[in-house]
Scaffold this motif. Structure first.
Motif, PDB file in Angstrom:
ATOM      1  N   GLN A  75     -92.659 -20.581  10.660  1.00 28.02           N
ATOM      2  CA  GLN A  75     -91.599 -19.588  10.534  1.00 28.02           C
ATOM      3  C   GLN A  75     -91.642 -18.680  11.756  1.00 28.02           C
ATOM      4  N   PHE A  76     -90.520 -18.580  12.441  1.00 28.18           N
ATOM      5  CA  PHE A  76     -90.412 -17.747  13.630  1.00 28.18           C
ATOM      6  C   PHE A  76     -89.527 -16.539  13.359  1.00 28.18           C
ATOM      7  N   ALA A  77     -89.856 -15.441  14.013  1.00 27.00           N
ATOM      8  CA  ALA A  77     -88.975 -14.273  14.070  1.00 27.00           C
ATOM      9  C   ALA A  77     -88.967 -13.790  15.516  1.00 27.00           C
ATOM     10  N   VAL A  78     -87.803 -13.426  16.005  1.00 31.50           N
ATOM     11  CA  VAL A  78     -87.647 -13.015  17.397  1.00 31.50           C
ATOM     12  C   VAL A  78     -86.796 -11.754  17.450  1.00 31.50           C
ATOM     13  N   MET A  79     -87.224 -10.806  18.249  1.00 32.07           N
ATOM     14  CA  MET A  79     -86.431  -9.610  18.519  1.00 32.07           C
ATOM     15  C   MET A  79     -86.323  -9.436  20.023  1.00 32.07           C
ATOM     16  N   ARG A  80     -85.128  -9.442  20.532  1.00 30.52           N
ATOM     17  CA  ARG A  80     -84.958  -9.242  21.963  1.00 30.52           C
ATOM     18  C   ARG A  80     -85.338  -7.808  22.348  1.00 30.52           C
ATOM     19  N   PRO A  81     -85.929  -7.604  23.533  1.00 27.13           N
ATOM     20  CA  PRO A  81     -86.074  -8.635  24.561  1.00 27.13           C
ATOM     21  C   PRO A  81     -87.443  -9.314  24.602  1.00 27.13           C
ATOM     22  N   ASP A  82     -88.420  -8.838  23.818  1.00 26.47           N
ATOM     23  CA  ASP A  82     -89.780  -9.294  24.115  1.00 26.47           C
ATOM     24  C   ASP A  82     -90.708  -9.342  22.906  1.00 26.47           C
ATOM     25  N   ARG A  83     -90.179  -9.552  21.699  1.00 27.18           N
ATOM     26  CA  ARG A  83     -91.049  -9.594  20.533  1.00 27.18           C
ATOM     27  C   ARG A  83     -90.883 -10.919  19.802  1.00 27.18           C
ATOM     28  N   VAL A  84     -92.018 -11.471  19.353  1.00 26.44           N
ATOM     29  CA  VAL A  84     -91.980 -12.733  18.610  1.00 26.44           C
ATOM     30  C   VAL A  84     -93.174 -12.790  17.665  1.00 26.44           C
ATOM     31  N   ARG A  85     -92.970 -13.414  16.514  1.00 23.88           N
ATOM     32  CA  ARG A  85     -94.088 -13.713  15.633  1.00 23.88           C
ATOM     33  C   ARG A  85     -93.866 -15.095  15.041  1.00 23.88           C
ATOM     34  N   ALA A  86     -94.969 -15.746  14.698  1.00 28.43           N
ATOM     35  CA  ALA A  86     -94.903 -17.102  14.156  1.00 28.43           C
ATOM     36  C   ALA A  86     -95.965 -17.249  13.079  1.00 28.43           C
ATOM     37  N   LYS A  87     -95.581 -17.894  11.992  1.00 23.60           N
ATOM     38  CA  LYS A  87     -96.494 -18.160  10.885  1.00 23.60           C
ATOM     39  C   LYS A  87     -96.560 -19.668  10.701  1.00 23.60           C
ATOM     40  N   VAL A  88     -97.697 -20.252  11.051  1.00 24.18           N
ATOM     41  CA  VAL A  88     -97.856 -21.701  11.057  1.00 24.18           C
ATOM     42  C   VAL A  88     -98.611 -22.144   9.814  1.00 24.18           C
ATOM     43  N   ARG A  89     -98.016 -23.063   9.090  1.00 21.42           N
ATOM     44  CA  ARG A  89     -98.660 -23.625   7.916  1.00 21.42           C
ATOM     45  C   ARG A  89     -98.422 -25.136   7.916  1.00 21.42           C
ATOM     46  N   GLY A  90     -99.313 -25.885   7.277  1.00 26.70           N
ATOM     47  CA  GLY A  90     -99.152 -27.326   7.223  1.00 26.70           C
ATOM     48  C   GLY A  90    -100.486 -28.011   7.093  1.00 26.70           C
ATOM     49  N   ASP A  91    -100.611 -29.197   7.709  1.00 26.41           N
ATOM     50  CA  ASP A  91    -101.856 -29.952   7.623  1.00 26.41           C
ATOM     51  C   ASP A  91    -102.959 -29.357   8.474  1.00 26.41           C
ATOM     52  N   SER A  92    -102.598 -28.584   9.477  1.00 26.14           N
ATOM     53  CA  SER A  92    -103.599 -27.946  10.330  1.00 26.14           C
ATOM     54  C   SER A  92    -104.019 -26.616   9.717  1.00 26.14           C
ATOM     55  N   ALA A  93    -105.027 -25.990  10.313  1.00 26.32           N
ATOM     56  CA  ALA A  93    -105.474 -24.680   9.838  1.00 26.32           C
ATOM     57  C   ALA A  93    -104.341 -23.672  10.013  1.00 26.32           C
ATOM     58  N   PRO A  94    -104.161 -22.765   9.061  1.00 22.42           N
ATOM     59  CA  PRO A  94    -103.090 -21.774   9.183  1.00 22.42           C
ATOM     60  C   PRO A  94    -103.333 -20.846  10.363  1.00 22.42           C
ATOM     61  N   LEU A  95    -102.240 -20.361  10.914  1.00 22.45           N
ATOM     62  CA  LEU A  95    -102.333 -19.521  12.098  1.00 22.45           C
ATOM     63  C   LEU A  95    -101.151 -18.562  12.110  1.00 22.45           C
ATOM     64  N   VAL A  97     -99.300 -15.668  14.605  1.00 18.54           N
ATOM     65  CA  VAL A  97     -99.228 -15.207  15.989  1.00 18.54           C
ATOM     66  C   VAL A  97     -98.264 -14.026  16.061  1.00 18.54           C
ATOM     67  N   PHE A  98     -98.673 -12.977  16.761  1.00 15.98           N
ATOM     68  CA  PHE A  98     -97.842 -11.788  16.932  1.00 15.98           C
ATOM     69  C   PHE A  98     -97.794 -11.436  18.424  1.00 15.98           C
ATOM     70  N   PHE A  99     -96.608 -11.069  18.902  1.00 16.70           N
ATOM     71  CA  PHE A  99     -96.498 -10.508  20.248  1.00 16.70           C
ATOM     72  C   PHE A  99     -95.466  -9.390  20.186  1.00 16.70           C
ATOM     73  N   ASP A 100     -95.891  -8.156  20.459  1.00 15.05           N
ATOM     74  CA  ASP A 100     -95.016  -7.000  20.321  1.00 15.05           C
ATOM     75  C   ASP A 100     -94.469  -6.518  21.654  1.00 15.05           C
ATOM     76  N   GLY A 101     -94.518  -7.374  22.652  1.00 14.06           N
ATOM     77  CA  GLY A 101     -94.053  -7.008  23.985  1.00 14.06           C
ATOM     78  C   GLY A 101     -95.169  -6.568  24.899  1.00 14.06           C
ATOM     79  N   LYS A 102     -96.343  -6.301  24.319  1.00 12.47           N
ATOM     80  CA  LYS A 102     -97.490  -5.875  25.116  1.00 12.47           C
ATOM     81  C   LYS A 102     -98.763  -6.587  24.701  1.00 12.47           C
ATOM     82  N   THR A 103     -99.030  -6.622  23.392  1.00 14.52           N
ATOM     83  CA  THR A 103    -100.292  -7.171  22.897  1.00 14.52           C
ATOM     84  C   THR A 103    -100.065  -8.477  22.153  1.00 14.52           C
TER      85      THR A 103
END
Length: 248
Positions: A75-95, A97-103
């Motif tokens: 599941q992805f969420a994006v906010m322009r111009p520089d923010r993204v987060r992703a929630k990965v689920r499935g056969d692999s280990a869950p993960l 990811v957050f990026f707030d434009g800086k960290t």
């Protein structure tokens, strides 16, 4: 970074077209294929925020030449111009990811371990992992790399319209493209002009790996808070170096 949401649409597709008219004059560029591409990228460019899901297409998940042979749902969420987060689920280990434009923050909920970095180079650490272990992150890899100017400098050398296919009940128009070092196919929902599927191959990387993703649950301009792109450490979570957490 995130100079254009068109980069999200077809991964490392290097799509930038100076104009449809100029492109159509080139060899082996069919106007109908370019129109399809332009309609989809333009639709996404107008969105200030968006959410969507990606999943490895059936059949592709078993192909060992893909970046991943794991059936993952992200599941992805994006906010322009520089923010993204992703929630990965499935056969692999869950993960997560957050990026707030800086960290950049990566969290592994099963282990309750996380890593953070303010170093722009940390994104380059994440991307190879995403390609090798969690291929569903590939649609954002070029954006995270922060090298959109170089990517957009390339031009398609081939664009062919392939017809219509049914994907998850959607009638999707199909076109195939090529540029220096990459070939890709794109399926676009004929009703919404949003992408249904992307599949391709990167010839400039060792082994010429393939990538594939189905797109679902598009929402354009949903209400998203900037705070939701920042990582909040869970209680008792331990901290690791980014490379260690990603298993490099």
């Amino acid at each position: 970074m995130f100079a254009s949401l068109r980069n999200i649409l077809i991964a490392l597709a290097w799509l930038a077209l100076t104009s449809i008219e100029a492109a159509a004059a080139a060899i082996d560029l069919e106007p109908r294929a370019l129109d399809l591409l332009n309609a989809s990228t333009s639709r996404l460019e107008r969105a200030k925020t968006l959410t969507f899901r990606t999943r490895t297409p059936p059949g592709d998940a078993a192909d060992g030449s893909l970046f991943t042979n794991l059936l993952a749902d992200t599941q992805f969420a994006v906010m322009r111009p520089d923010r993204v987060r992703a929630k990965v689920r499935g056969d692999s280990a869950p993960l997560d990811v957050f990026f707030d434009g800086k960290t950049l923050a990566v969290y592994q909920p099963t282990l309750n371990m996380y890593a953070t970095s303010d170093d722009p180079g940390a994104l380059e650490v994440l991307i190879p992992f995403a390609l090798a272990r969690v291929g569903v992150l590939f649609p954002l890899a070029d954006v995270l790399a922060g090298d959109t100017e170089q990517l957009l400098a390339r031009r398609p050398t081939r664009a062919r319209y392939k017809g219509v296919a049914t994907i998850s009940g959607r009638q999707c128009e199909h076109a195939a493209f090529a540029a220096t070092g990459v070939e890709w196919e794109l399926w676009v929902d004929g009703r919404t002009s949003l992408p249904c599927r992307v599949r391709g191959r990167l010839f400039e990387l060792r082994g010429a790996p393939r990538f594939a993703a189905d797109f679902h649950d598009w929402k354009l301009n949903p209400q998203l808070s900037a705070a939701s792109f920042s990582f909040a450490k869970p209680a008792g979570a331990g901290r690791l170096d980014l490379r260690t957490l990603l298993g490099e």
